[in-house]
Write a protein that holds these residues in place. Structure first.
Motif, PDB file in Angstrom:
ATOM      1  N   GLY A   1       0.539  10.848  -7.502  1.00  0.00           N
ATOM      2  CA  GLY A   1      -0.366  10.057  -6.683  1.00  0.00           C
ATOM      3  C   GLY A   1      -1.722   9.841  -7.316  1.00  0.00           C
ATOM      4  N   PHE A   2      -2.035  10.643  -8.332  1.00  0.00           N
ATOM      5  CA  PHE A   2      -3.295  10.519  -9.053  1.00  0.00           C
ATOM      6  C   PHE A   2      -3.121   9.753 -10.370  1.00  0.00           C
ATOM      7  CE2 PHE A   2      -3.490  14.656  -6.794  1.00  0.00           C
ATOM      8  CZ  PHE A   2      -4.547  14.396  -5.938  1.00  0.00           C
TER       9      PHE A   2
ATOM     10  N   TYR B   1      -6.943   9.577 -11.167  1.00  0.00           N
ATOM     11  CA  TYR B   1      -7.918   8.996 -10.253  1.00  0.00           C
ATOM     12  C   TYR B   1      -7.685   9.550  -8.848  1.00  0.00           C
ATOM     13  CZ  TYR B   1      -3.688   6.151  -9.977  1.00  0.00           C
ATOM     14  OH  TYR B   1      -2.380   5.743  -9.903  1.00  0.00           O
ATOM     15  N   TRP B   2      -8.728   9.453  -8.037  1.00  0.00           N
ATOM     16  CA  TRP B   2      -8.566   9.787  -6.620  1.00  0.00           C
ATOM     17  C   TRP B   2      -7.602   8.775  -5.998  1.00  0.00           C
ATOM     18  CZ3 TRP B   2     -11.646   7.624  -2.184  1.00  0.00           C
ATOM     19  CH2 TRP B   2     -11.347   8.300  -0.988  1.00  0.00           C
ATOM     20  N   VAL B   3      -6.688   9.267  -5.176  1.00  0.00           N
ATOM     21  CA  VAL B   3      -5.534   8.482  -4.750  1.00  0.00           C
ATOM     22  C   VAL B   3      -5.886   7.173  -4.030  1.00  0.00           C
ATOM     23  CG1 VAL B   3      -4.033  10.489  -4.612  1.00  0.00           C
ATOM     24  CG2 VAL B   3      -5.361   9.817  -2.605  1.00  0.00           C
ATOM     25  N   SER B   4      -7.028   7.103  -3.384  1.00  0.00           N
ATOM     26  CA  SER B   4      -7.336   5.928  -2.564  1.00  0.00           C
ATOM     27  C   SER B   4      -7.963   4.768  -3.344  1.00  0.00           C
ATOM     28  CB  SER B   4      -8.273   6.311  -1.409  1.00  0.00           C
ATOM     29  OG  SER B   4      -7.614   7.158  -0.499  1.00  0.00           O
ATOM     30  N   TYR B   5      -8.455   5.019  -4.564  1.00  0.00           N
ATOM     31  CA  TYR B   5      -9.099   3.930  -5.307  1.00  0.00           C
ATOM     32  C   TYR B   5      -8.192   2.702  -5.472  1.00  0.00           C
ATOM     33  CZ  TYR B   5     -12.784   7.242  -6.852  1.00  0.00           C
ATOM     34  OH  TYR B   5     -13.807   8.151  -6.920  1.00  0.00           O
ATOM     35  N   PRO B   6      -6.989   2.864  -6.022  1.00  0.00           N
ATOM     36  CA  PRO B   6      -6.161   1.675  -6.238  1.00  0.00           C
ATOM     37  C   PRO B   6      -5.821   0.951  -4.945  1.00  0.00           C
ATOM     38  CG  PRO B   6      -5.289   3.553  -7.459  1.00  0.00           C
ATOM     39  CD  PRO B   6      -6.326   4.083  -6.523  1.00  0.00           C
TER      40      PRO B   6
ATOM     41  N   ILE C   1       0.834  -1.199   0.000  1.00  0.00           N
ATOM     42  CA  ILE C   1       0.000   0.000   0.000  1.00  0.00           C
ATOM     43  C   ILE C   1       0.869   1.250   0.000  1.00  0.00           C
ATOM     44  CG2 ILE C   1      -1.713   1.307   1.321  1.00  0.00           C
ATOM     45  CD1 ILE C   1      -2.720  -1.262  -0.126  1.00  0.00           C
ATOM     46  N   SER C   2       0.503   2.201  -0.857  1.00  0.00           N
ATOM     47  CA  SER C   2       1.232   3.468  -0.944  1.00  0.00           C
ATOM     48  C   SER C   2       0.580   4.496  -0.029  1.00  0.00           C
ATOM     49  CB  SER C   2       1.206   3.992  -2.385  1.00  0.00           C
ATOM     50  OG  SER C   2       1.736   3.034  -3.275  1.00  0.00           O
TER      51      SER C   2
ATOM     52  N   THR D   1      -1.708  13.284  -0.697  1.00  0.00           N
ATOM     53  CA  THR D   1      -2.423  14.475  -0.221  1.00  0.00           C
ATOM     54  C   THR D   1      -2.190  14.678   1.263  1.00  0.00           C
ATOM     55  OG1 THR D   1      -4.413  13.124   0.054  1.00  0.00           O
ATOM     56  CG2 THR D   1      -4.205  14.347  -1.990  1.00  0.00           C
ATOM     57  N   LEU D   2      -2.254  13.584   2.027  1.00  0.00           N
ATOM     58  CA  LEU D   2      -2.015  13.692   3.465  1.00  0.00           C
ATOM     59  C   LEU D   2      -0.555  14.007   3.754  1.00  0.00           C
ATOM     60  CD1 LEU D   2      -4.214  10.768   4.857  1.00  0.00           C
ATOM     61  CD2 LEU D   2      -4.766  13.197   4.705  1.00  0.00           C
ATOM     62  N   ALA D   3       0.354  13.482   2.942  1.00  0.00           N
ATOM     63  CA  ALA D   3       1.786  13.738   3.136  1.00  0.00           C
ATOM     64  C   ALA D   3       2.105  15.216   2.930  1.00  0.00           C
ATOM     65  CB  ALA D   3       2.601  12.880   2.175  1.00  0.00           C
TER      66      ALA D   3
END
Length: 396
Positions: free
Chosen positions: A363-364, A122-127, A9-10, A14-16
């Motif tokens: 990230g996107f 894509y939104w970063v959390s999808y993958p 998991i990466s 955005t939070l970083a």
């Protein structure tokens, strides 16, 4: 010690970026932040008052795992009135934010090795969510010439015997682009013909501009509705990101499975936040329009200003509160003796050199772009873009 799944998991970029920005600010550095993925407005008073009332009335215990009946009924009525969708309240599941809703969907849908098509950017959390639920993310690349939207021809080329689902995010984070009714009709036809389940992320549906129409793909007929999960939340629309309430509307079998999964993992979403969300959905929507108009003013200023800056370009976003800026022309340039090889380095040099924080597109799934949020004050936007222009003009 850690599982392969955890190691694969990466972290969220955005939070970083937000963490680095906060650290610099705590050190007294004047940082302008464009990273925020949340409205800068306070939660409207009538929503906060509903939460306070629920506390005072002792509504602080467990609720049904899939959500309180009144909220599910309100969402059902909202979907009917605003989106042309008929869902029974039993087909609605209330979760701890849209992220939780999406995770529930993937947990209920995916078997090991199932493929999920994800348009990039894509939104970063999808993958990461797909991988956490034993699925395989499969990407379709897009660019500004197609307004960052996929075509049916691309879907046909990507389809395999293992394809289980397709994620649609409209209005999009990070691009701000919106699929038209005609574009969605073509995608719906493909999905029905090939039995590809649609996960329709619509959390930015009310943050939309220029008379652009938001269309839920599930509203295009019973056949597509049967293979679609509609995902939404109160987070962006009502500036309630910290309240953590998302919801889904799905076929009954999927809703039941998701409710069962949630009952074991988290139980119900926060009881007080559910009451607040009920007030948000059933109360006056004037607060939404106030925020939308402010975002529109900021968007127009940012688009015009970015187009004046050397090496940068962007499309005008039709929705959300993000500007997706192409910086490919800046890559390979030097900044104070350092060659900028990628967007991550671009963002880092901008942050350290001119104290502006933005989110790199890596990230996107977009290596030539950066995302700027206009969920911040006009004063910050003006100063931030002034600094970005100075940075761009310094590149050689």
């Amino acid at each position: 010690m850690l599982s392969k799944k955890a190691l694969n998991i990466s972290p969220s970029p955005t939070l970083a970026i937000s963490a680095k920005e906060k650290q610099m600010k705590s050190e007294g550095i004047d940082v302008i932040g464009f990273g925020a993925g949340e409205p800068d407005f306070d939660t409207p008073d009538h929503i906060k008052e509903a939460a306070i009332k629920s506390i005072e009335e002792g509504f602080t215990k467990y609720t049904p795992a899939a959500g309180i009946p009144d909220l599910k009924k309100a969402i059902s009525a909202k979907l009917k009135k605003e989106n042309g969708l008929d869902y029974n309240p039993t087909e609605i599941v209330i979760s701890n934010g849209a992220k939780h809703s999406l995770d529930n969907i993937f947990a209920a849908l995916l078997d090991p090795g199932d493929e999920v098509i994800i348009p990039a950017p894509y939104w970063v959390s999808y993958p990461e969510m797909v991988k956490l639920n034993d699925g395989i993310p499969v990407y379709i690349e897009t660019n500004s010439t197609t307004c960052f939207k996929i075509t049916v021809d691309q879907l046909k080329e990507t389809l395999t015997s293992k394809t289980k689902a397709l994620i649609l995010n409209s209005p999009s984070n990070p691009t701000g682009q919106v699929y038209s009714r005609e574009e969605l009709k073509k995608i719906a036809k493909f999905a029905v013909e090939n039995n590809v389940f649609i996960i329709s992320d619509e959390v930015y549906e009310k943050i939309i501009y220029d008379q652009v129409e938001h269309v839920s793909i599930a509203s295009l007929g019973e056949e597509i509705k049967k293979i679609t999960a509609v995902v939404n939340a109160v987070s962006k629309t009502y500036s309630m990101t910290g309240w953590r309430i998302g919801y889904t509307a799905t076929p009954q079998a999927l809703a039941t499975a998701m409710g069962d999964i949630q009952s074991h993992l988290t139980s119900n979403a926060n009881s007080i936040a559910q009451k607040a969300s009920l007030a948000a959905i059933t109360g006056s929507q004037d607060c939404v329009e106030v925020m939308r108009k402010a975002f529109l003013e900021r968007r127009d200023y940012m688009v015009n200003r970015v187009k004046e800056i050397p090496l940068l370009d962007c499309l005008t976003p039709q929705g959300s509160f993000y500007l997706f800026v192409e910086v490919g022309a800046a890559l390979g340039k030097s900044f104070r003796g350092e060659v900028i090889n990628d967007v991550d380095q671009f963002a880092q040099c901008l942050l350290t050199g001119y104290q502006v924080a933005l989110v790199p597109g890596s990230g996107f799934g977009s290596p030539d772009c950066v995302r700027l949020s206009f969920a911040t004050s006009m004063e910050n936007i003006q100063e931030g873009l002034k600094r970005i222009e100075a940075f761009a003009r310094e590149l050689s």
